[in-house]
Write an enzyme that holds these catalytic residues in place. Structure first.
Site: not given
Length: 281
Positions: A173, A225
């Site tokens: 991610s 992230h």
């Protein structure tokens, strides 16, 4: 499976459809989509289409490592490894672990952590998003820029994570958020209604992903992230769009080769460390 009818105008780089014969933005005649022209020569008999070649390679590596970590974790006595791999296994395979990164100089973990996943849900969600998003970035920026964006986003994401938290962390991610950042940069640089739509669309992706992480329903690495998002945006903003035949394309190809080389080196160091750690586990 839904067929993606989007493609890019080779002149102005706007998103159009496979039905368009003339670009509605710059009035340039558009020939067949490149993937359609090359279809008979698709790699592995069509199993890996050129339009998402790098994306498919990333997914294959992720899949192989996920299977390996599940088997290893099961051999360590974790019968539920398919849904939750034990943290020690992830560290042994090269997951991000701050004490080993800053304390032991194992900076290669900033790369290898992006190819590991903690369980089937984690792996499945990232694979699903990467399959669609990676193809869009690969078509917009080209394979070389995609490699550089993904590599530097992964490193930036796990570097931010290592600064923020001591806990082990893994997942694609960080790189995926980097791809989102790249598409936001693309939309901002593309002065058209389509560019505005792209920027809005992927900005929502970023906001939804970050908000979901902040809600705390799952153990999500928000620092990775945010770091990946910022890294992907920065690289894409400076990269610009591919211009076939321009000397700078050679430079980006060499950047991509360097990133691939550093990735292979990281996996070599991870394998050597794996042999050391697994022997005493």
């Amino acid at each position: 499976m839904r067929v993606d009818k989007r493609r890019m105008c080779p002149h102005c780089r706007a998103f159009v459809t496979t039905s368009d014969k003339v670009c509605p933005y710059c009035d340039t005649p558009i020939g067949p989509r490149a993937i359609d022209v090359r279809m008979p020569d698709d790699i592995m008999g069509g199993l890996i289409p050129h339009a998402r070649f790098v994306t498919m390679l990333l997914m294959l590596v992720n899949s192989g490592l996920f299977a390996a970590t599940v088997i290893y974790s099961m051999n360590r006595g974790n019968t539920g490894a398919i849904t939750g791999i034990d943290p020690m296994t992830l560290v042994i395979f090269g997951g991000k672990f701050t004490p080993l990164i800053f304390g032991n100089g194992e900076y290669w973990r900033l790369v290898t952590a992006g190819f590991l996943h903690a369980g089937i849900v984690h792996f499945g969600m990232n694979t699903w998003v990467l399959f669609d998003l990676g193809a869009n970035v690969e078509e917009a920026f080209g394979a070389a820029r995609l490699v550089v964006i993904y590599f530097l986003s992964t490193v930036a994401g796990f570097l931010a994570s290592a600064w923020w938290s001591m806990a082990p962390s893994v997942g694609a991610s960080a790189g995926i958020f980097g791809l989102i950042g790249a598409m936001i940069a693309y939309g901002m640089q593309h002065q058209s209604m389509m560019g505005q739509m792209i920027k809005t669309h992927y900005s929502r992706w970023a906001v939804y992903g970050l908000v979901f992480g902040l809600l705390g329903f799952l153990p999500i690495d928000n620092a990775a992230h945010i770091g990946g998002l910022a890294g992907g945006f920065a690289v894409a903003w400076s990269a610009g769009m591919p211009v076939p035949g321009h000397p700078r394309e050679t430079v980006w190809n060499w950047f991509a080769y360097a990133c691939v080389g550093l990735t292979l080196l990281s996996f070599f160091l991870a394998a050597r460390r794996f042999l050391e750690m697994s022997g005493g586990s």
